[in-house]
Design an enzyme around this catalytic site. Sequence first.
Site, PDB file in Angstrom:
ATOM      1  N   SER A  42      -9.008   3.099  -8.180  1.00  0.00           N
ATOM      2  CA  SER A  42      -9.860   4.092  -8.813  1.00  0.00           C
ATOM      3  C   SER A  42     -10.825   3.429  -9.800  1.00  0.00           C
ATOM      4  O   SER A  42     -11.585   2.553  -9.418  1.00  0.00           O
ATOM      5  CB  SER A  42      -8.980   5.157  -9.483  1.00  0.00           C
ATOM      6  OG  SER A  42      -9.731   6.295  -9.812  1.00  0.00           O
ATOM      7  N   ASP A 191      -7.402   8.748  -3.413  1.00  0.00           N
ATOM      8  CA  ASP A 191      -7.316   7.862  -4.574  1.00  0.00           C
ATOM      9  C   ASP A 191      -6.178   6.843  -4.439  1.00  0.00           C
ATOM     10  O   ASP A 191      -5.035   7.203  -4.159  1.00  0.00           O
ATOM     11  CB  ASP A 191      -7.093   8.716  -5.823  1.00  0.00           C
ATOM     12  CG  ASP A 191      -7.359   7.973  -7.117  1.00  0.00           C
ATOM     13  OD1 ASP A 191      -6.687   6.953  -7.359  1.00  0.00           O
ATOM     14  OD2 ASP A 191      -8.234   8.409  -7.888  1.00  0.00           O
TER      15      ASP A 191
END
Length: 338
Positions: A42, A191
């Site tokens: 991320s 993610d």
Amino acid sequence: MQNKIVSLALQGGGSHGAFTWGVLDGLLEDGRLAFEGISGASAGAMNAVVMTQGYVQDGREGARAALERFWTSLSTREPFDFIQPDVAAAVANPAPIPGMRTLLAMTRFFSPTQLNPLDINPLRDILIEQVDFERLREQRDVKLFIAATQVSTGTLKIFRNRDLSVDVLLASACLPSFHRPIEIDGEAYWDGGLTANPPIFPLLHACSARDVMVVLLHPSRRAGTPATSHDIGQRLSEISFSSAFFTELSALALAKREAENSAVAFGSLERRLRQLNMHMIDANELMEQLTNLSKLNTQASFIRSLHQQGRERASEWLEQNFARIGKESTFDLGRFLQ
């Protein structure tokens, strides 16, 4: 002056990644560390790639300038404002902000396709403008390991230098509530923080540096037990984005203990584990004061504040621990052994 070589593992956490920017800025300015490999998920993946982009172009100062340019662009464009105009007002404040509360409620009932039918993501434009992915795929100065989560299996996928693209970075930062899955080679990804935040094992298998330095964004411990629905939801979110990392640390601690207790180290991995030194740079007191809402706060003042605190923490950490790098761990893995 001979640099000490380390590998970096950078945790994700939305706008809180500006703290990591500050840490990296401080380490680069200090100039006594060289970086063999960097893993990230991320926001950690963004920092890893942007820093490496600048480094391969213009060395340390290029890396610092690239990070500055990226975070300045991010704080100007406000990547979540297409969903709710007042998201940027979500400063670190325990009281729920009405607009943000509305946004969070909407994500429970509407998919990203419904909330954002045009699939607008200004982060894509920033990355395309600032990162030369072809050059990154070819460079050999820094090994990169970018984490994403394969939607179909729920397992971790590590993308390396040769795989890098704008879609890989967007996949690593794809929050399921806000963005559609990113498709790469026929597979959908979310993610990377869901399955490794950040990944450690690639730095053991593919790098030779004895020292691994982790930059943490999530508080490793919170005082008290959450009682309100808001606090419970926040803690559950933190746990979901930290559990894989702590599980990996537990496995690493056990493997290292077994390697050290073995009379003879037969394999290369066993030798690596014996030599491994672990270090962590965090700011638990600071992160305890921040809420999940502030991860979406891209106000320049908030970003700059986190950056400055990251720089200060890096300076403090180096002053206390630099001499121990290459010799011993400054973080006790044994605390994760049951």
